[in-house]
Design an enzyme around this catalytic site. Structure first.
Site, PDB file in Angstrom:
ATOM      1  N   CYS A  33       6.188   3.245   0.792  1.00 56.59           N
ATOM      2  CA  CYS A  33       4.979   2.773   0.118  1.00 56.59           C
ATOM      3  C   CYS A  33       4.854   1.274   0.345  1.00 56.59           C
ATOM      4  CB  CYS A  33       4.996   3.126  -1.360  1.00 56.59           C
ATOM      5  SG  CYS A  33       6.179   2.173  -2.293  1.00 56.59           S
ATOM      6  N   ASN A  65       7.285   3.529 -17.101  1.00 57.27           N
ATOM      7  CA  ASN A  65       8.474   3.957 -16.361  1.00 57.27           C
ATOM      8  C   ASN A  65       9.508   4.643 -17.254  1.00 57.27           C
ATOM      9  OD1 ASN A  65       7.307   3.076 -14.060  1.00 57.27           O
ATOM     10  ND2 ASN A  65       8.527   1.209 -13.847  1.00 57.27           N
TER      11      ASN A  65
HETATM   12  C1  EPZ Z   1      12.019   2.464 -10.312  1.00 61.99           C
HETATM   13  O1  EPZ Z   1      11.780   2.953  -8.986  1.00 61.99           O
HETATM   14  C2  EPZ Z   1      10.674   2.053 -10.862  1.00 61.99           C
HETATM   15  N1  EPZ Z   1       9.781   3.205 -10.903  1.00 61.99           N
HETATM   16  C3  EPZ Z   1      10.063   0.936 -10.031  1.00 61.99           C
HETATM   17  O2  EPZ Z   1       8.868   0.498 -10.666  1.00 61.99           O
HETATM   18  C4  EPZ Z   1      11.048  -0.239 -10.001  1.00 61.99           C
HETATM   19  O3  EPZ Z   1      10.548  -1.238  -9.156  1.00 61.99           O
HETATM   20  C5  EPZ Z   1      12.412   0.231  -9.512  1.00 61.99           C
HETATM   21  O4  EPZ Z   1      12.877   1.342 -10.312  1.00 61.99           O
HETATM   22  C6  EPZ Z   1      13.477  -0.840  -9.570  1.00 61.99           C
HETATM   23  O5  EPZ Z   1      13.589  -1.329 -10.872  1.00 61.99           O
HETATM   24  C7  EPZ Z   1       9.801   4.032 -11.931  1.00 61.99           C
HETATM   25  O6  EPZ Z   1      10.595   3.907 -12.846  1.00 61.99           O
HETATM   26  C8  EPZ Z   1       8.795   5.102 -11.959  1.00 61.99           C
HETATM   27  P1  EPZ Z   1      15.354   2.548  -7.380  1.00 61.99           P
HETATM   28  P2  EPZ Z   1      12.938   3.736  -8.234  1.00 61.99           P
HETATM   29  O7  EPZ Z   1      15.767   3.904  -6.964  1.00 61.99           O
HETATM   30  O8  EPZ Z   1      13.790   4.447  -9.204  1.00 61.99           O
HETATM   31  C9  EPZ Z   1      17.351   1.837  -3.110  1.00 61.99           C
HETATM   32  C10 EPZ Z   1       6.598  -0.142 -10.760  1.00 61.99           C
HETATM   33  O9  EPZ Z   1       5.960  -1.092 -10.245  1.00 61.99           O
HETATM   34  N2  EPZ Z   1      17.566   3.283  -3.096  1.00 61.99           N
HETATM   35  O10 EPZ Z   1      16.028   1.973  -8.581  1.00 61.99           O
HETATM   36  O11 EPZ Z   1      12.294   4.521  -7.164  1.00 61.99           O
HETATM   37  C11 EPZ Z   1      15.874   1.483  -3.065  1.00 61.99           C
HETATM   38  O12 EPZ Z   1      15.374   1.503  -1.738  1.00 61.99           O
HETATM   39  C12 EPZ Z   1       7.627   0.631  -9.961  1.00 61.99           C
HETATM   40  O13 EPZ Z   1       6.413   0.239 -11.930  1.00 61.99           O
HETATM   41  C13 EPZ Z   1      18.337   3.855  -2.089  1.00 61.99           C
HETATM   42  O14 EPZ Z   1      18.841   3.170  -1.199  1.00 61.99           O
HETATM   43  O15 EPZ Z   1      13.762   2.541  -7.604  1.00 61.99           O
HETATM   44  C14 EPZ Z   1      15.879   0.121  -3.695  1.00 61.99           C
HETATM   45  O16 EPZ Z   1      16.284  -0.831  -2.742  1.00 61.99           O
HETATM   46  C15 EPZ Z   1       7.604   0.327  -8.507  1.00 61.99           C
HETATM   47  N3  EPZ Z   1      18.516   5.210  -2.101  1.00 61.99           N
HETATM   48  C16 EPZ Z   1      16.968   0.229  -4.767  1.00 61.99           C
HETATM   49  O17 EPZ Z   1      17.789   1.327  -4.346  1.00 61.99           O
HETATM   50  C17 EPZ Z   1      17.990   5.996  -3.083  1.00 61.99           C
HETATM   51  O18 EPZ Z   1      18.209   7.209  -3.040  1.00 61.99           O
HETATM   52  C18 EPZ Z   1      16.456   0.490  -6.179  1.00 61.99           C
HETATM   53  O19 EPZ Z   1      15.506   1.559  -6.155  1.00 61.99           O
HETATM   54  C19 EPZ Z   1      17.248   5.406  -4.100  1.00 61.99           C
HETATM   55  C20 EPZ Z   1      17.042   4.053  -4.082  1.00 61.99           C
END
Ligand code: EPZ
Length: 422
Positions: free
Chosen positions: A117, A23
């Site tokens: 997903c 990541n």
């Molecule tokens: C990153 O995903 C990681 N992926 C994920 O790892 C990890 O679970 C996640 O961060 C949380 O730590 C990578 O780094 C490639 P977020 P990301 O945006 O950035 C909400 C793994 O298993 N949200 O921090 O996509 C969202 O729904 C993966 O290695 C919004 O509401 O996660 C969630 O509830 C899976 N609007 C929270 O924020 C947005 O525009 C955090 O998501 C974006 C996110």
């Protein structure tokens, strides 16, 4: 499709090398878009997600290869097709992190809108809002996000928090775009994850001016151009945490090399709380488990809180505790695909909305189970190590997305995992 057959229970003992962080590697590879030329990224794990991301960069016009030392070389001299295609984005949501750098470099980007997903809806509204604040015009066309900024981006004060706190890849996108914007950008409620700090360090090495690294307020003074870079990715704290649970759940002892405990304080705290010993050693640590495992409560949160990416693995560990535990998922409230599978292995888990009540059981019993997402699958491997009998895990490709040859790394320290073709 490969399957795993795992014989248990086993006791793990020995030493394991932790790989570079997936990541962290993905956004750092995307950062290479920002500067035309040849960048070299070291400690990039050899995973299917990295291959998919390399293909995505190649479709843009980049040339991507691994050199003899295993470093990933990205030549981004030419970017003539700033489009993130549906066929790749649907395989890997992290593809969205090309949006910010493409927009900054080319003044235009089209990236397929990621869908949901196995772990939930996963919107990207904050990514888009942040880029709009920098002056991008954004609309949706046939399932694609079309972002345009023909006269460049302009720095701004941006609040990037959402209903679940900060966003990791949203911060990465806005941060990368802001490095080439005119003037100063402040990102308030930025993600503090070590992977974002690693990206910011990489950007600074490319000539960017980012300060506040590791804090929720990132300040970016825009520069005219960035240059290619040689940069090393940090160790994978989620892989390390998974192997720590492997040691704990088998009452074993593992030395983890290349592991930064300072990135994992919430995890180490929970492990010590349930009776696992974690001691720093050289550039890593030694983790030793013993039964009984004490129950504990876990709340997942953005960094420095307990990571959602280790929630499933800790659920397996707490399944064998001598009492009841509570796990509250505050980042992805639907990330519980593993619950039903673990119950098939005789765990006693009850889900109530974003909460799982874990009643400790004396033993887990092997069963055929289905891998769903990457971390849920890792949890099933851990369960298989501790369960009595032969556990069969289907759809192993989920595990291969995030753990490099997990069986070849766990078998030398006492696991009995066979990979077979279904
Ligand atoms: C990153 O995903 C990681 N992926 C994920 O790892 C990890 O679970 C996640 O961060 C949380 O730590 C990578 O780094 C490639 P977020 P990301 O945006 O950035 C909400 C793994 O298993 N949200 O921090 O996509 C969202 O729904 C993966 O290695 C919004 O509401 O996660 C969630 O509830 C899976 N609007 C929270 O924020 C947005 O525009 C955090 O998501 C974006 C996110």
């Amino acid at each position: 499709m490969d399957v795993f057959r795992i014989e248990g229970p086993v006791r793990l003992s020995g030493s394991v090398q932790i790989n570079g962080s997936k990541n962290a590697a993905l956004p750092i590879m995307a950062a290479a878009i920002l500067a035309g030329g040849k960048s070299t990224v070291s400690a990039v794990p050899n995973l299917s997600d990295i291959s998919v991301f390399s293909r995505l960069l190649e479709k843009l016009g980049c040339r991507v290869s691994r050199n003899q030392q295993g470093h990933v070389c990205i030549d981004s001299t030419v970017i003539d097709n700033p489009v993130g295609e549906y066929d790749i984005v649907r395989k890997m949501r992290a593809s969205i992190c090309i949006l910010g750098p493409l927009l900054a470099r080319c003044g235009r980007a089209e990236v397929s809108m990621p869908g949901g997903c196995a772990i939930g809806d996963r919107p990207v509204n904050l990514h888009l809002r942040g880029l709009q604040e920098l002056g991008a015009q954004i609309h949706l066309k046939n399932g694609y996000i079309v972002a345009e900024a023909p006269s460049g981006l302009t720095g701004k004060e941006i609040f990037l928090g959402g209903p679940f706190g900060s966003t990791v890849l949203g911060t990465a996108n806005v941060l990368m775009a802001a490095t080439l914007a005119k003037g100063r950008t402040t990102i308030e409620s930025a993600a503090c994850e070590p992977e974002i700090a690693n990206l910011a360090d990489c950007l600074n090495k490319m000539g960017a001016k980012v300060s506040g690294i590791g804090s929720p307020r990132l300040i970016i003074e825009g520069v005219k151009r960035l240059h290619p870079v040689e940069f090393e990715v940090i160790p994978d704290r989620i892989e390390a945490g998974t192997f720590m649970v492997a040691a704990a759940i088998t009452a074993g002892e593992l030395a983890l090399r290349n592991c930064r405990l300072s990135d994992m304080m919430a995890v180490v705290d929970r492990l010590r709380n349930v009776g696992v010993t974690v001691e720093p050693k050289d550039n890593g640590c030694v983790v030793a488990g013993s039964f009984p495992i004490k129950p504990a409560d876990i709340i997942t949160q953005p960094y420095p809180g307990f990571p959602t990416d280790l929630q499933a693995q800790f659920m397996v560990l707490l399944s064998l505790a001598n009492g009841n535990s509570v796990i509250i998922e505050k980042v992805f409230p639907d990330r519980f695909m593993h619950v039903a599978e673990l119950n098939r292995m005789a765990a006693d888990l009850r889900k109530e909305g974003p909460v799982v009540i874990v009643a400790g059981v004396k033993k887990l019993i092997a069963a055929p189970v289905m891998a769903s997402d990457l971390r849920a699958s890792a949890a099933l491997v851990l369960a298989g190590l501790a369960a009595e009998g032969t556990t069969t895990i289907n759809r192993v490709y989920h595990i291969d997305r995030g753990y490099e040859k997990i069986e070849e790394r766990l078998n030398p320290v006492g696991a009995k995992i066979a990979r077979e073709q279904a």
